[in-house]
Design a protein around this motif. Sequence first.
Motif, PDB file in Angstrom:
ATOM      1  N   HIS A  15       0.466 -10.418  -5.789  1.00 49.59           N
ATOM      2  CA  HIS A  15       0.203  -9.055  -5.322  1.00 49.59           C
ATOM      3  C   HIS A  15       0.475  -8.085  -6.465  1.00 49.59           C
ATOM      4  O   HIS A  15       1.611  -7.960  -6.932  1.00 49.59           O
ATOM      5  N   GLY A  56       0.354  -4.200  -7.823  1.00 48.94           N
ATOM      6  CA  GLY A  56       0.289  -2.793  -7.455  1.00 48.94           C
ATOM      7  C   GLY A  56      -0.199  -1.971  -8.633  1.00 48.94           C
ATOM      8  O   GLY A  56       0.212  -2.197  -9.777  1.00 48.94           O
ATOM      9  N   ARG A  87      -4.033 -10.226  -4.668  1.00 47.77           N
ATOM     10  CA  ARG A  87      -4.193  -9.008  -3.869  1.00 47.77           C
ATOM     11  C   ARG A  87      -3.897  -7.800  -4.763  1.00 47.77           C
ATOM     12  O   ARG A  87      -2.889  -7.786  -5.477  1.00 47.77           O
ATOM     13  N   THR A  99      -3.429  -3.673  -4.749  1.00 48.52           N
ATOM     14  CA  THR A  99      -3.239  -2.450  -3.985  1.00 48.52           C
ATOM     15  C   THR A  99      -3.142  -1.288  -4.964  1.00 48.52           C
ATOM     16  O   THR A  99      -2.279  -1.291  -5.846  1.00 48.52           O
ATOM     17  N   TRP A 100      -4.018  -0.319  -4.807  1.00 47.26           N
ATOM     18  CA  TRP A 100      -4.083   0.826  -5.716  1.00 47.26           C
ATOM     19  C   TRP A 100      -3.609   2.066  -4.966  1.00 47.26           C
ATOM     20  O   TRP A 100      -4.207   2.476  -3.974  1.00 47.26           O
ATOM     21  N   GLU A 128      -7.407  -2.771  -2.168  1.00 51.64           N
ATOM     22  CA  GLU A 128      -6.846  -2.033  -1.035  1.00 51.64           C
ATOM     23  C   GLU A 128      -6.312  -0.701  -1.565  1.00 51.64           C
ATOM     24  O   GLU A 128      -5.513  -0.687  -2.505  1.00 51.64           O
ATOM     25  N   VAL A 130      -4.198   2.827  -1.088  1.00 53.59           N
ATOM     26  CA  VAL A 130      -3.200   3.592  -0.354  1.00 53.59           C
ATOM     27  C   VAL A 130      -3.278   5.012  -0.910  1.00 53.59           C
ATOM     28  O   VAL A 130      -3.044   5.227  -2.112  1.00 53.59           O
ATOM     29  N   LEU A 138       4.680   1.500   2.986  1.00 54.35           N
ATOM     30  CA  LEU A 138       4.792   0.324   2.114  1.00 54.35           C
ATOM     31  C   LEU A 138       6.190  -0.298   2.153  1.00 54.35           C
ATOM     32  O   LEU A 138       6.542  -1.085   1.278  1.00 54.35           O
ATOM     33  N   THR A 149       6.225  -3.983   1.834  1.00 57.45           N
ATOM     34  CA  THR A 149       5.389  -4.512   0.756  1.00 57.45           C
ATOM     35  C   THR A 149       6.206  -4.654  -0.520  1.00 57.45           C
ATOM     36  O   THR A 149       6.945  -3.741  -0.899  1.00 57.45           O
TER      37      THR A 149
END
Length: 365
Positions: free
Chosen positions: A11, A13, A41, A43-44, A61, A63, A81, A84
């Motif tokens: 994951h 970020g 994965r 997540t931006w 994904e 946010v 989050l 997360t």
Amino acid sequence: MKHPLPARPVHIGVLRLSALGDVCNLVPTVRALQRQWPEARITWIIGKGEHSLLAGLSGVEFVVYDKTTGLAGMRALWRRLADTRFDVLLHMQQALRASVLSLGLKADVRVGYDKARAKDAQHWFTHRQLAPHPRAHVLESFLDFARLLGVEDLSLAWDLPIPDAAREEAAALTGEAPYLLMSPCANPRLRNYRNWSAEGYAAVIEHAWVQHGLTTVLTGGGSTQEREMGSRIQALGQPGAVIDAIGNTSLKGLLALIARARAVVAPDSGPVHMANALATPVVGLYATTNLDRAGPYCWRDYVVNRYPDAVREFLHEDPATIAWGQRVRHPDAMSLIRADDVIACLEAVLAASPTRKETESPDEA
């Protein structure tokens, strides 16, 4: 002891909130991460307006953080989050607000800029810093994050999503005829000084109309400054040569307009980087910002570059030794750009890309 970087992150970020041009320049780094670890994965964490531009980007994904909400918005994002944890957080925003925001995010390792590139003491908020990369373009600085993680294929790819509704929005403004897109104003911020003259724009519009039969579509936000600039440009031009779309498009609609344009003419602002991402020919107008750091990456040979002249005339310094990224904050800097220079670059960029198809993807261009 250095915090170890994940060999195969699960994951990732990405923290980059703004601005429109910068998030366009960041997309190739995201694509490089996806090629290296297709199962990871991503997540931006992104700004509200920037999200409206990139919404639908495959494999990401988002946010959304609205900076106007201040600390209350930060707390809401932290709650969202709370469960997360990132294997690695790429802290790619050089601003104190973003660094404070990062404090509420859970990550095994936080990666930020090296001290030379970090602003607002960003390196205090990260575990690992990038290797030094003096005189790097913004896009290359973003790719340095992928380099540090061990990504091998750093070839450029964007594939920005443009929904059918946005294409229909653009077609309703332009029809099927070819056109030049002109975004005359940069973000109306204090002491920005990136805007050229209405007279200069009007001369370029007349040339495109007379020599190439190209209508010019004016685009921009709905601010008073932008609308007044559009009105002045139109008043100087020939009837029928201009379509005024200032304040009348969504960001996705603007992407669709840029995708179909024969070329884009604009100062250092979001549209030059959107055009670059879409492989649309672009003539950038640069005098207050450094082309080599912030120009449209793939079209830098077609930029009207008066930054070195502005540095000498208004800062009384040597362009070769001035601090990287130094801006020329003088209201007369853009007056160093002449209409003949812009027209010459427009002719060159049109000759280099004589035809464009609406269906052509950026990575096929």
